[in-house]
Every structure is written in structure tokens, then in C-alpha cells.
Design a protein around this motif. Structure first.
Motif, short mmCIF file in Angstrom:
data_model
loop_
_atom_site.label_atom_id
_atom_site.label_comp_id
_atom_site.label_asym_id
_atom_site.label_seq_id
_atom_site.Cartn_x
_atom_site.Cartn_y
_atom_site.Cartn_z
N ASP A 73 0.82 -1.22 0.00
CA ASP A 73 0.00 0.00 0.00
C ASP A 73 0.85 1.27 0.00
N GLN A 74 2.16 1.12 -0.24
CA GLN A 74 3.07 2.26 -0.25
C GLN A 74 3.41 2.66 -1.68
N VAL A 75 3.33 3.97 -1.96
CA VAL A 75 3.77 4.47 -3.26
C VAL A 75 5.29 4.53 -3.27
N ALA A 76 5.91 3.84 -4.23
CA ALA A 76 7.37 3.82 -4.33
C ALA A 76 7.88 4.86 -5.32
N SER A 77 7.26 4.95 -6.48
CA SER A 77 7.74 5.85 -7.54
C SER A 77 6.56 6.32 -8.37
N VAL A 78 6.66 7.55 -8.89
CA VAL A 78 5.54 8.19 -9.59
C VAL A 78 6.04 8.89 -10.84
N ILE A 79 5.29 8.73 -11.93
CA ILE A 79 5.44 9.54 -13.12
C ILE A 79 4.08 10.17 -13.39
N VAL A 80 4.03 11.49 -13.43
CA VAL A 80 2.80 12.19 -13.80
C VAL A 80 3.01 12.82 -15.17
N THR A 81 2.37 12.25 -16.18
CA THR A 81 2.46 12.74 -17.55
C THR A 81 1.09 13.23 -17.98
N VAL A 82 1.02 14.46 -18.46
CA VAL A 82 -0.26 15.08 -18.80
C VAL A 82 -0.25 15.54 -20.26
N VAL A 83 -1.43 15.87 -20.74
CA VAL A 83 -1.58 16.37 -22.11
C VAL A 83 -1.91 17.86 -22.06
N PRO A 84 -0.98 18.73 -22.47
CA PRO A 84 -1.25 20.18 -22.49
C PRO A 84 -2.03 20.54 -23.76
N GLU A 85 -3.33 20.41 -23.72
CA GLU A 85 -4.13 20.51 -24.94
C GLU A 85 -4.04 21.88 -25.59
N GLU A 86 -4.15 22.94 -24.80
CA GLU A 86 -4.10 24.29 -25.37
C GLU A 86 -2.73 24.57 -25.99
N GLU A 87 -1.68 24.11 -25.32
CA GLU A 87 -0.33 24.28 -25.84
C GLU A 87 -0.15 23.54 -27.16
N ASN A 88 -0.64 22.32 -27.22
CA ASN A 88 -0.55 21.54 -28.45
C ASN A 88 -1.32 22.19 -29.59
N GLU A 89 -2.49 22.73 -29.26
CA GLU A 89 -3.29 23.38 -30.30
C GLU A 89 -2.58 24.61 -30.84
N ARG A 90 -1.98 25.38 -29.96
CA ARG A 90 -1.29 26.61 -30.39
C ARG A 90 -0.09 26.29 -31.27
N HIS A 91 0.64 25.24 -30.94
CA HIS A 91 1.88 24.93 -31.64
C HIS A 91 1.71 23.83 -32.68
N HIS A 92 0.48 23.37 -32.87
CA HIS A 92 0.17 22.39 -33.91
C HIS A 92 1.04 21.14 -33.78
N ARG A 93 0.97 20.52 -32.60
CA ARG A 93 1.77 19.33 -32.36
C ARG A 93 1.03 18.37 -31.44
N ARG A 94 1.62 17.19 -31.26
CA ARG A 94 1.07 16.16 -30.38
C ARG A 94 2.15 15.82 -29.35
N ARG A 95 2.16 16.54 -28.24
CA ARG A 95 3.22 16.41 -27.24
C ARG A 95 2.60 16.18 -25.87
N VAL A 96 3.27 15.35 -25.07
CA VAL A 96 2.88 15.21 -23.67
C VAL A 96 3.92 15.93 -22.81
N TYR A 97 3.49 16.28 -21.61
CA TYR A 97 4.38 16.96 -20.67
C TYR A 97 4.52 16.10 -19.42
N VAL A 98 5.75 15.78 -19.06
CA VAL A 98 6.02 14.99 -17.86
C VAL A 98 6.14 15.98 -16.70
N ALA A 99 5.06 16.09 -15.94
CA ALA A 99 4.98 17.11 -14.90
C ALA A 99 5.73 16.72 -13.63
#
Length: 331
Positions: free
Chosen positions: A238-264
Motif C-alpha cells: 500500500d506504499q507508493v514507491a515511484s511516480v510519473i505524472v504525464t499530462v496532455v497540455p491541450e491548449e499548448e498543443n493546439e497553439r503549436h500544432h503538435r502532439r506532445r505530452v508533458y512529464v509534470a
């Protein structure tokens, strides 16, 4: 009280006033985004995220610690000060501002800086028995005017940070998770345990501050965190050992016309470090993003990260794109 009608000598019509509340946010957001573009940043902060951040500030008296500069009634710059208790010991008194690129090199940023520092010295003087203390600020390498202003006033660069980009998500390794650990689909009821684990892990980083309930509310309420499909969390029971939070910056992708994820966030708690967890989880997150149609990824890193993060990211195809600096001046 600050003179409401103070003027820089070469800017007719300049008026510096205090923050009035959320009604100021749309114009502050406009200046913030214009300054980011001028500094070479691709990041897009939405007005919703801006509002959420300001609703959860700590150690900042909005009515006294936020200044707005207007010329003939139109916002051209703003600044904010606050202080932080550092895990490493002492307090940092933070001073930053954003000047619209059309109004730079007019003395407006310097005037806000001067007033901010006076306010921070007042706050620091009220914190008896605390030490050491630093005046602190930050800036992008692509903003030489900010660097010149700070260094001329006695601030020195004490840390470098990189924005890194992996231009391709191809040819990523498939790596095993350490024995005894399990990666489970992320559900909303796990968010607090995940955030607590990240907060604990980041206490080892330079400039770390103890996590607050306000920061938790910002994390929990951020619309980008509503979709955890690319998050990866390794559990030890029940213990969290390691975390990756990867999100989709939709507005940023729309502005720059790309398909990129951001590892927050990339965080591994001390008992589980040096077992390849972060590398395995990050690679798996990037593969999942590729399979969903995304073609690149970005993240931020402390160039002197004590856990070897820079080398980890380079091994997965990331390269530095932009440099940021942290500045301090002893009080």
C-alpha cells in the motif's frame, strides 16, 4: 502604502497600483502569456489554471504583495512577492514579475523590483530569529534584461534548470519493474497518496519547501490532472514507491500544432531509489503516449539534481532546449 501615482521618468501615463482581486486575472494572464512567448517558452497556462493558482497561494498577502503597472489604464506589467520556508533551512523571500514585451526596457520592471524588494525586507524584518535569509528570484536565459537587472542589484545565479524535449517517442526501451513492486491503473481515490509521495520525494531537491494543503488543492484541481491515463505509479503493497505524472497540455498543443505530452513530475521515494524505477516507469509512460498518437514529450529538470535525473532523461532521448536560472542575494 505605495504611491498610487508613481511614474517612471520615461513612461508618461504609468500608474502602479495594488491587486483588486480575480477581476484583474484576465489582463494579468494576457501579460503573463505574452512575456512567456517573448522569453521563448512554449508553455501555455490557461486562465483556469491561473485562477486556481491564485486561489491557493501561501505566505502572500494579495492586497499588499501584488502590484500592477498600467499605462493609460491598460496593464503592461505585474509582480508578486511571497516567502517560503526551505527544507534545507532558512527562508527565501521571492520577488518576480512579468513585463509585456512591448513595454520592456522602459524601467517598469526595475521599478516593480525596487518596490518588491522593499516589501520583502519589511516582511523579513518581521521574522525574528530566522536564518539564513535570502532575497530570491528567477528568470529565463532568453530574457537578458531580467538577468542584467538582477545581477546589477547584487543577485547571483545559484542554480540552473533546463526545459528538455524528447523530439521522438520511437525506439524506447521496455524495462522491467523491480521485483515485489506492482504498477496499477491510477484512480482518483489514489491522488492524495500519490501527491504525498511526490511531496516527500521532492524534499531532497534544492530549494524544496514543505508541501501545503493549498498546493494539494492546486494539484487536485488542475484540469490537466483530470486524465491520468499516462501516469505510472509503482506500489510496494500500500506504499507508493515511484511516480510519473504525464499530462496532455491541450491548449499548448493546439497553439503549436503538435502532439506532445508533458512529464509534470518524476519522483521516487528514498527507500526505493537506485532500482531503475523512474527510468522504467517513464519509458512505459512515453510508450503509452506514442501508442495514443503523441509524437514528443517535454519536462523540466534541475541541472544539478542530486538523484541523477539529467542523465536519466538524456538516456531516454531528451535534450535541453531552454535554460532557466535561480538567483539569490543574502539578506
Amino acid at each position: 502604502m505605495i504611491d498610487q501615482h508613481a511614474r517612471a521618468p520615461d513612461v508618461p501615463g504609468l500608474r502602479i497600483r495594488h491587486y483588486r482581486g480575480p477581476e484583474d486575472h484576465p489582463e494579468m494572464h494576457r501579460v503573463h502569456q505574452a512575456a512567456a512567448v517573448a522569453n521563448g517558452s512554449d508553455e501555455v497556462t490557461t486562465l483556469e489554471q491561473f485562477d486556481l493558482s491564485y486561489a491557493n497561494h501561501t505566505n502572500c498577502d494579495h492586497e499588499r504583495d501584488i502590484l500592477l503597472a498600467e499605462v493609460d489604464g491598460r496593464l503592461v506589467a505585474y509582480s508578486r512577492v511571497f516567502w517560503t520556508e526551505l527544507v534545507e533551512g532558512g527562508r527565501a523571500y521571492e520577488n518576480f514579475g512579468f513585463v509585456h514585451p512591448d513595454w520592456r526596457r522602459r524601467g517598469i520592471g526595475s521599478e516593480l523590483h525596487r518596490r518588491n524588494e522593499a516589501r520583502l525586507r519589511q516582511i523579513a524584518e518581521s521574522h525574528a530569529g530566522v536564518g539564513p535569509k535570502w532575497l530570491s528570484s528567477e528568470g529565463a536565459e532568453a530574457d537578458p534584461g531580467n538577468h542584467a537587472m538582477l545581477t546589477a542589484d547584487g543577485y547571483g545565479v545559484v542554480r540552473y534548470f533546463f526545459e528538455m524535449v524528447a523530439p521522438s517517442l520511437d525506439d524506447l526501451p521496455s524495462l522491467p519493474i523491480a521485483d515485489g513492486l506492482e504498477v496499477r491503473p491510477v484512480t482518483r481515490d489514489q491522488y492524495r497518496a500519490i501527491w504525498d509521495a511526490m511531496e516527500e520525494a521532492f524534499r531532497d531537491h534544492w530549494g524544496a519547501t514543505p508541501g501545503t494543503e493549498e498546493e494539494w488543492r492546486t494539484f487536485d484541481g488542475d484540469p490537466q490532472n483530470a486524465d491520468p491515463r499516462f501516469w505510472r505509479v509503482a506500489w510496494d503493497g500500500d506504499q507508493v514507491a515511484s511516480v510519473i505524472v504525464t499530462v496532455v497540455p491541450e491548449e499548448e498543443n493546439e497553439r503549436h500544432h503538435r502532439r506532445r505530452v508533458y512529464v509534470a513530475s518524476v519522483a521516487t521515494r528514498r527507500p526505493w531509489r537506485r532500482r531503475g524505477l523512474a527510468r522504467a516507469l517513464l519509458a512505459d509512460s512515453m510508450v503509452a503516449a506514442r501508442e495514443a498518437g503523441f509524437t514528443s514529450a517535454s519536462l523540466g529538470v534541475d541541472a544539478q539534481n542530486p538523484t541523477g535525473a539529467l542523465g536519466l532523461y538524456e538516456s531516454l532521448g531528451y535534450a535541453a532546449k531552454q535554460t532557466f536560472m535561480a538567483y539569490r542575494k543574502p539578506l
